[in-house]
Motif scaffolding. Structure first.
Motif, PDB file in Angstrom:
ATOM      1  N   GLU A  33       0.868  -1.192   0.000  1.00 15.90           N
ATOM      2  CA  GLU A  33       0.000   0.000   0.000  1.00 15.90           C
ATOM      3  C   GLU A  33       0.898   1.233   0.000  1.00 15.90           C
ATOM      4  N   PHE A  45     -20.172   5.653   2.248  1.00 10.70           N
ATOM      5  CA  PHE A  45     -20.822   5.661   3.567  1.00 10.70           C
ATOM      6  C   PHE A  45     -21.881   4.574   3.712  1.00 10.70           C
ATOM      7  N   GLN A 101     -16.271   4.845   5.063  1.00  7.90           N
ATOM      8  CA  GLN A 101     -15.325   3.934   4.399  1.00  7.90           C
ATOM      9  C   GLN A 101     -14.069   3.733   5.239  1.00  7.90           C
ATOM     10  N   VAL A 125       3.950   0.117  -5.729  1.00  5.59           N
ATOM     11  CA  VAL A 125       4.323  -0.767  -6.841  1.00  5.59           C
ATOM     12  C   VAL A 125       4.586   0.079  -8.076  1.00  5.59           C
ATOM     13  N   ASP A 284     -12.308  -1.123  -7.784  1.00  7.44           N
ATOM     14  CA  ASP A 284     -12.291  -0.003  -8.733  1.00  7.44           C
ATOM     15  C   ASP A 284     -11.245  -0.199  -9.829  1.00  7.44           C
ATOM     16  N   LEU A 297     -17.904   0.205  -3.781  1.00  9.62           N
ATOM     17  CA  LEU A 297     -17.122  -0.516  -2.778  1.00  9.62           C
ATOM     18  C   LEU A 297     -17.720  -1.910  -2.556  1.00  9.62           C
ATOM     19  N   ASN A 298     -19.038  -1.957  -2.507  1.00 10.19           N
ATOM     20  CA  ASN A 298     -19.738  -3.229  -2.296  1.00 10.19           C
ATOM     21  C   ASN A 298     -19.455  -4.212  -3.433  1.00 10.19           C
TER      22      ASN A 298
HETATM   23  C1  LIG Z   1     -18.351  10.508  -3.564  1.00 11.67           C
HETATM   24  C2  LIG Z   1     -18.255   9.024  -3.544  1.00 11.67           C
HETATM   25  C3  LIG Z   1     -19.114   8.316  -2.717  1.00 11.67           C
HETATM   26  C4  LIG Z   1     -19.071   6.923  -2.712  1.00 11.67           C
HETATM   27  N1  LIG Z   1     -19.930   6.246  -1.902  1.00 11.67           N
HETATM   28  C5  LIG Z   1     -19.963   4.891  -1.937  1.00 11.67           C
HETATM   29  C6  LIG Z   1     -20.824   4.146  -1.076  1.00 11.67           C
HETATM   30  O1  LIG Z   1     -21.530   4.695  -0.230  1.00 11.67           O
HETATM   31  N2  LIG Z   1     -20.824   2.784  -1.171  1.00 11.67           N
HETATM   32  C7  LIG Z   1     -20.007   2.142  -2.066  1.00 11.67           C
HETATM   33  O2  LIG Z   1     -20.077   0.907  -2.166  1.00 11.67           O
HETATM   34  N3  LIG Z   1     -19.112   2.815  -2.841  1.00 11.67           N
HETATM   35  C8  LIG Z   1     -19.067   4.169  -2.787  1.00 11.67           C
HETATM   36  N4  LIG Z   1     -18.157   4.845  -3.537  1.00 11.67           N
HETATM   37  C9  LIG Z   1     -17.147   4.089  -4.303  1.00 11.67           C
HETATM   38  C10 LIG Z   1     -16.017   3.569  -3.375  1.00 11.67           C
HETATM   39  O3  LIG Z   1     -15.426   4.642  -2.678  1.00 11.67           O
HETATM   40  C11 LIG Z   1     -14.977   2.820  -4.197  1.00 11.67           C
HETATM   41  O4  LIG Z   1     -15.657   1.897  -5.025  1.00 11.67           O
HETATM   42  C12 LIG Z   1     -13.995   2.063  -3.282  1.00 11.67           C
HETATM   43  O5  LIG Z   1     -13.143   2.944  -2.595  1.00 11.67           O
HETATM   44  C13 LIG Z   1     -13.135   1.113  -4.122  1.00 11.67           C
HETATM   45  O6  LIG Z   1     -12.293   0.397  -3.261  1.00 11.67           O
HETATM   46  P1  LIG Z   1     -10.930  -0.221  -3.815  1.00 11.67           P
HETATM   47  O7  LIG Z   1     -10.320  -0.928  -2.646  1.00 11.67           O
HETATM   48  O8  LIG Z   1     -11.200  -0.962  -5.063  1.00 11.67           O
HETATM   49  O9  LIG Z   1     -10.040   1.027  -4.243  1.00 11.67           O
HETATM   50  P2  LIG Z   1      -9.526   2.267  -3.396  1.00 11.67           P
HETATM   51  O10 LIG Z   1     -10.419   2.544  -2.239  1.00 11.67           O
HETATM   52  O11 LIG Z   1      -9.291   3.357  -4.388  1.00 11.67           O
HETATM   53  O12 LIG Z   1      -8.138   1.772  -2.810  1.00 11.67           O
HETATM   54  C14 LIG Z   1      -7.014   1.591  -3.652  1.00 11.67           C
HETATM   55  C15 LIG Z   1      -5.762   1.579  -2.774  1.00 11.67           C
HETATM   56  O13 LIG Z   1      -4.636   1.273  -3.603  1.00 11.67           O
HETATM   57  C16 LIG Z   1      -3.552   2.103  -3.240  1.00 11.67           C
HETATM   58  N5  LIG Z   1      -2.645   2.182  -4.398  1.00 11.67           N
HETATM   59  C17 LIG Z   1      -2.898   2.754  -5.594  1.00 11.67           C
HETATM   60  N6  LIG Z   1      -1.849   2.599  -6.430  1.00 11.67           N
HETATM   61  C18 LIG Z   1      -0.910   1.902  -5.748  1.00 11.67           C
HETATM   62  C19 LIG Z   1       0.391   1.419  -6.074  1.00 11.67           C
HETATM   63  N7  LIG Z   1       0.938   1.617  -7.291  1.00 11.67           N
HETATM   64  N8  LIG Z   1       1.097   0.745  -5.133  1.00 11.67           N
HETATM   65  C20 LIG Z   1       0.562   0.505  -3.893  1.00 11.67           C
HETATM   66  N9  LIG Z   1      -0.672   0.959  -3.533  1.00 11.67           N
HETATM   67  C21 LIG Z   1      -1.405   1.635  -4.460  1.00 11.67           C
HETATM   68  C22 LIG Z   1      -4.208   3.428  -2.874  1.00 11.67           C
HETATM   69  O14 LIG Z   1      -3.376   4.215  -2.044  1.00 11.67           O
HETATM   70  C23 LIG Z   1      -5.480   2.942  -2.150  1.00 11.67           C
HETATM   71  O15 LIG Z   1      -5.274   2.780  -0.764  1.00 11.67           O
HETATM   72  C24 LIG Z   1     -18.151   6.247  -3.547  1.00 11.67           C
HETATM   73  C25 LIG Z   1     -17.267   6.964  -4.362  1.00 11.67           C
HETATM   74  C26 LIG Z   1     -17.318   8.343  -4.359  1.00 11.67           C
HETATM   75  C27 LIG Z   1     -16.376   9.110  -5.241  1.00 11.67           C
END
Ligand SMILES: Cc1cc2nc3c(=O)[nH]c(=O)nc-3n(C[C@H](O)[C@H](O)[C@H](O)COP(=O)(O)OP(=O)(O)OC[C@H]3O[C@@H](n4cnc5c(N)ncnc54)[C@H](O)[C@@H]3O)c2cc1C
Length: 495
Positions: A33, A45, A101, A125, A284, A297-298
């Motif tokens: 990370e 949320f 979150q 990475v 994502d 996120l779900n």
């Molecule tokens: C305004 C808003 C409201 C939202 N509300 C909701 C909600 O209520 N419910 C819901 O389900 N979703 C919601 N979402 C979507 C949700 O926030 C994302 O889908 C979720 O964060 C995705 O999780 P993830 O673990 O895939 O990616 P992320 O949360 O983006 O985590 C990716 C991680 O990878 C790390 N990273 C990136 N590149 C590298 C690298 N090269 N090397 C090492 N680490 C790296 C980053 O630092 C980060 O910690 C919302 C989004 C927005 C914009």
């Protein structure tokens, strides 16, 4: 140690859950990370019902419930009334959970670490290379650059995924057309905020929404449909947020002391391939869409739980490589459905007055119980069904989440899944057996079902999906033959 079974890139919610799943299944996981500390800002949320079922199946739900609020109703496309009645859902947890979150991530990371996952914070990475024997990651850590070797890598590194880009995997879809901002701010006069708090105001030029944030004032959102969409990484200023609110509501709203601001759009994309050899993408990194309905996120957590046990089975040698090929065809249609439904909601939110009749029509439709239930199941992730072509003519439960049946004595299916292993559930008098090659990898449970007979027996995957069902009136020999066919999909040496 710079070798591991699985390298997980990113310790957001998806990476943290995946790491826990891998450890639960007994394989090594190193999480890289880039951020040095935990995330303190929360985009999401809401946790949806399907996620609550998954947390229950891992024994994590109680901790989440203790730090969150239950929300029994939600909106579709900002139309209210009528709201979606989640309490009618066919689930033991018929509500969504209001939880930031940052807290979701903290719970999941603690769980993963507790199971022995190694989370390396401050490690970014920079390079990914694979060949037939494994994956090599080029990592920049606090002590300098080093190489990490793994059998597989999973990019859980967000919408701008480095793993995806370095692997040359395309991310086709639609550019954003909606320009949206959020700001956690202090309002000069919260009582006079035009949408109310909480509330949504749709005007001829866009939308403004506001919700109270525990401890950090108010979260203000704006959505504008007719403006150029700035680059995602351009920092948001307080003046920009104020100007957007002014354009939508037609008046100045006093706000100050922003603690966090961000921009987002309705860009919708799904990765060209969820798997490329030894490289996988989840969360994502694999799909993005507008955050209406709180689903991203779900969706990502369900990717993680679909993939974790398959990878672990492969590393431990009991799963065929072809099992890993089921990840894309199972998860892609679910993402496609969410993208389609969020795009439909964005279209309904458009302030263009030509959309007004469509919203009024939807208002009528939402008042019809079956429509309300259909959309509730869609938004909460309960209607997902994995393709079942491995077993043509399969029972209607195959590919769906396991039914919430209870055994005499009160044991629930979710409790049977806590070890993260497949479960063969014989409902007395059924007594299906497994070949010797499969037996060590499956928990066989026999019990009497409370109430009506759902089935004679079920094979339930670690992610809670039903793999095989013997119908209550089915010939056991026929059902047993089908069981052996299904086992060959999941277990090397079972055919
Ligand atoms: C305004 C808003 C409201 C939202 N509300 C909701 C909600 O209520 N419910 C819901 O389900 N979703 C919601 N979402 C979507 C949700 O926030 C994302 O889908 C979720 O964060 C995705 O999780 P993830 O673990 O895939 O990616 P992320 O949360 O983006 O985590 C990716 C991680 O990878 C790390 N990273 C990136 N590149 C590298 C690298 N090269 N090397 C090492 N680490 C790296 C980053 O630092 C980060 O910690 C919302 C989004 C927005 C914009």
């Amino acid at each position: 140690m710079n070798t591991t079974d699985i390298a997980v890139v990113g310790c957001g919610p998806v990476g943290a859950l995946l790491a826990g799943e891998l450890r639960l299944a007994g394989v090594d996981a190193v999480v890289l990370e880039r951020s040095p500390g935990p995330n303190v800002h929360s985009r999401a949320f809401r946790l949806q019902t399907a996620t609550l079922e998954l947390l229950d199946a891992r024994g994590l739900l109680e901790d989440f419930l203790a730090t969150a609020v239950r929300i029994p109703k939600t909106h579709f496309a900002g139309i209210r009334p009528p709201l979606l009645d989640l309490d009618r859902l066919d689930s033991e947890h018929p509500f969504t959970l209001g939880i930031p979150q940052s807290l979701t991530e903290a719970h999941l990371e603690r769980w993963a670490r507790g199971l022995g996952a190694q989370v390396r914070r401050g490690h970014e990475v920079l390079g990914v290379e694979q060949d037939g024997g494994g994956v090599r990651l080029d990592v920049e850590g606090p002590g300098g650059r080093y190489r990490l070797d793994a059998a597989y890598v999973v990019g859980c590194d967000g919408g701008r995924s480095t793993v995806r880009k370095l692997s040359g995997i395309g991310f086709p879809g639609r550019e954003g057309t909606v320009s949206a901002l959020l700001g956690d701010v202090t309002l000069d006069d919260p009582d006079a905020f035009p949408s109310g708090i909480p509330g949504t105001l749709r005007t001829a030029t866009g939308l403004v929404m506001a919700v109270a944030m525990p401890g950090t004032g108010v979260r203000v959102f704006t959505c504008e449909f007719d403006r150029p969409v700035p680059p995602r990484d351009r920092p948001v200023t307080l003046d920009e947020l104020r100007a957007a609110v002014r354009r939508v509501v037609g008046a100045d709203v006093g706000m100050r002391e922003p603690t966090w601001m961000a921009r987002f759009t309705d860009a919708s994309r799904i990765v060209a391939a969820y798997r490329q050899g030894r490289v996988f993408l989840a969360g994502d990194a694999a799909h993005v869409h507008f955050p209406i309905g709180a689903q991203g996120l779900n969706l990502g957590l369900q990717d993680a739980v679909n993939l974790g046990w398959k990878l672990a089975g492969r590393v431990r040698g009991w799963a065929p490589d072809t099992l890993l090929d089921t990840y894309d065809p199972e998860r892609r249609p679910v993402a496609e459905r969410v993208v389609r439904e969020t795009r439909a909601q964005v279209a309904l939110m458009n302030p263009d007055e030509r959309i007004d009749p469509l919203r009024e029509l939807f208002r009528e439709l939402l008042a019809i119980g079956d429509v309300n239930l259909h959309l509730s199941r869609l938004l909460t992730g309960l209607d997902a069904r994995y393709p079942t072509d491995v077993d043509a003519g399969a029972h209607p439960l195959v590919g769906r989440r396991a039914p919430a049946l209870r055994l005499a004595g009160g044991v629930r299916v979710a409790q049977l899944l806590r070890r993260g292993r497949p479960v063969l559930l014989n409902l007395e008098p059924a007594a299906f057996t497994l070949p010797a090659a499969v037996l060590p990898h499956v928990d066989v449970v026999t019990g009497r079902e409370e109430g009506a007979g759902t089935a004679a027996a079920l094979l339930i995957r670690p992610d809670g999906a039903v793999a095989w069902v013997a119908g209550p009136d089915e010939d056991p020999q026929e059902a047993g033959k089908r069981l052996r066919g299904t086992l060959a999909t999941y277990f090397a040496g079972a055919g």
